[in-house]
Design an enzyme around this catalytic site. Structure first.
Site, short mmCIF file in Angstrom:
data_model
loop_
_atom_site.label_atom_id
_atom_site.label_comp_id
_atom_site.label_asym_id
_atom_site.label_seq_id
_atom_site.Cartn_x
_atom_site.Cartn_y
_atom_site.Cartn_z
N GLY A 56 4.21 -3.15 -12.48
CA GLY A 56 3.35 -3.33 -11.83
C GLY A 56 1.89 -3.27 -11.01
O GLY A 56 1.92 -2.26 -10.48
N GLY A 57 1.38 -4.13 -10.67
CA GLY A 57 -0.12 -3.78 -9.78
C GLY A 57 -0.49 -1.83 -9.95
O GLY A 57 -1.11 -2.15 -11.08
N ILE A 58 0.00 -1.24 -8.88
CA ILE A 58 -0.90 -0.16 -8.67
C ILE A 58 -0.09 0.75 -9.60
O ILE A 58 -0.88 1.84 -10.09
CB ILE A 58 -0.48 0.02 -7.45
CG1 ILE A 58 -1.44 0.08 -6.47
CG2 ILE A 58 -0.87 1.61 -7.65
CD1 ILE A 58 -1.51 0.27 -4.74
N ASN A 88 5.64 5.69 -5.62
CA ASN A 88 4.83 4.43 -5.79
C ASN A 88 5.91 2.90 -5.37
O ASN A 88 4.72 1.80 -4.74
CB ASN A 88 3.87 4.40 -7.16
CG ASN A 88 3.12 2.49 -7.17
OD1 ASN A 88 2.40 2.49 -6.60
ND2 ASN A 88 3.82 1.81 -7.61
N ALA A 89 6.84 2.50 -6.42
CA ALA A 89 7.97 1.62 -5.86
C ALA A 89 7.67 1.25 -3.78
O ALA A 89 8.00 2.55 -3.41
CB ALA A 89 9.02 2.14 -6.35
N TYR A 129 7.71 -2.61 6.96
CA TYR A 129 6.72 -2.15 6.10
C TYR A 129 6.06 -0.85 6.81
O TYR A 129 6.36 -0.05 6.83
CB TYR A 129 6.25 -2.93 5.62
CG TYR A 129 5.20 -2.42 5.03
CD1 TYR A 129 5.76 -1.91 3.63
CD2 TYR A 129 3.87 -2.68 4.95
CE1 TYR A 129 4.51 -1.83 2.60
CE2 TYR A 129 3.09 -2.07 4.00
CZ TYR A 129 3.30 -1.69 2.59
OH TYR A 129 2.64 -1.11 2.33
N PRO A 139 -3.77 3.81 1.49
CA PRO A 139 -4.56 2.21 1.21
C PRO A 139 -4.09 0.99 1.99
O PRO A 139 -3.76 1.21 2.93
CB PRO A 139 -4.79 1.68 0.08
CG PRO A 139 -2.68 2.09 -0.06
CD PRO A 139 -2.73 3.46 0.44
N GLY A 140 -5.60 0.72 2.81
CA GLY A 140 -5.37 -0.97 3.90
C GLY A 140 -5.05 -1.71 2.27
O GLY A 140 -4.51 -1.63 1.60
N ARG A 173 1.04 -12.48 1.22
CA ARG A 173 -0.34 -12.90 1.99
C ARG A 173 -1.13 -13.66 1.18
O ARG A 173 -1.84 -13.62 0.40
CB ARG A 173 -0.89 -11.50 2.62
CG ARG A 173 -0.06 -10.58 3.77
CD ARG A 173 -0.20 -11.29 4.91
NE ARG A 173 -1.02 -12.11 5.10
CZ ARG A 173 -2.25 -11.00 6.00
NH1 ARG A 173 -2.21 -9.91 5.79
NH2 ARG A 173 -3.34 -11.77 6.56
#
Length: 246
Positions: free
Chosen positions: A20-22, A94-95, A159, A189-190, A201
């Site tokens: 998923g995602g990135i 990446n996870a 985190y 990254p932000g 969020r």
């Protein structure tokens, strides 16, 4: 451009958190380089759908479903790469897990789970992959870190601590292995709009935020530059509506 990318054709990349995602964006980018992919994730259905999509493009894919908190699973991922493709050339850690709670609200169980996935898993993925990476002519480790490795954001204490640790690990490892022709890079990254961030969020919207494909482009830059004598250790990224150099 073709000559610039020939060193990647047929190489094998491991991508954690690919479901998923990135992670998905990374895999699609690497597929464009005609690389073999070993993809990990905890969601068998989602990972399988991605693997089928990539195979339809002619990419060789090995799926590994499991929990990176389990060292046995990490060993099985490396073993699968060796058995299926005979090599490991690129490792992309990446996870990751993120949270949105105060220090007072943090539980020991959540603390441990974040540290296991964000720090312990990349550490031992790197350790287990090193024997194979030392044999590769384009050995590359890319750790997906975060802006919180440099800044402490409220409600993200663990985190932030985990990403500080991942950055420190990356710096030390890079200095240990660069003479073995292994490059270790960091991407910090932000705000990247992913399903995970949207869940943690819900106050955030996609407007102005980076997309997973933006991170995949930076990974592509690192890999395309692998034959160059120029090395960029870390790249920090911020969203377009964030103050520059803030």
């Amino acid at each position: 451009m073709k000559d610039r990318l020939e060193h990647l054709i047929g190489k094998t990349a491991i991508v954690t958190g690919a479901a998923g995602g990135i992670g998905e964006a990374l895999c699609r980018r690497l597929a464009g380089y005609q690389m073999n992919l070993v993809v990990t994730g905890r969601k068998a259905e989602t990972l399988g759908a991605l693997a089928d999509e990539l195979r339809a493009q002619g990419v060789q894919v090995c799926e590994c479903v499991g929990d990176l908190a389990d060292l046995g699973f990490i060993d099985s991922v490396i073993a699968a790469a060796r058995e299926r493709f005979g090599r490991v050339d690129v490792l992309i850690n990446n996870a990751g897990l993120v949270h949105n709670c105060t220090v007072e609200e943090m539980t020991p169980e959540l603390f441990d789970s974040i540290m296991q996935v964000n720090v312990r898993a990349p550490y031992f993925m790197c350790q287990r992959a090193l024997p194979d990476l030392k044999k590769s002519d384009c050995a590359t480790i890319i750790n997906i870190c975060s802006v919180v490795a440099h800044k402490g954001y409220p409600r993200q204490s663990v985190y932030a601590a985990s990403k500080h640790a991942l950055l420190g690990l990356s710096k030390s490892l890079a200095n240990e292995v660069f003479r073995d022709n292994i490059r270790v890079h960091v991407i910090s990254p932000g705000g990247v709009f992913t399903p995970m961030i949207a869940k943690v969020r819900p106050d955030l919207t996609p407007e102005g935020m980076m997309l997973p494909e933006d991170i995949a482009s930076i990974v592509g830059f690192y890999l395309e530059m692998r034959t160059s004598n120029a090395v960029v250790d870390e790249i920090e990224l911020h969203r377009v509506n964030k103050e520059p150099f803030a």
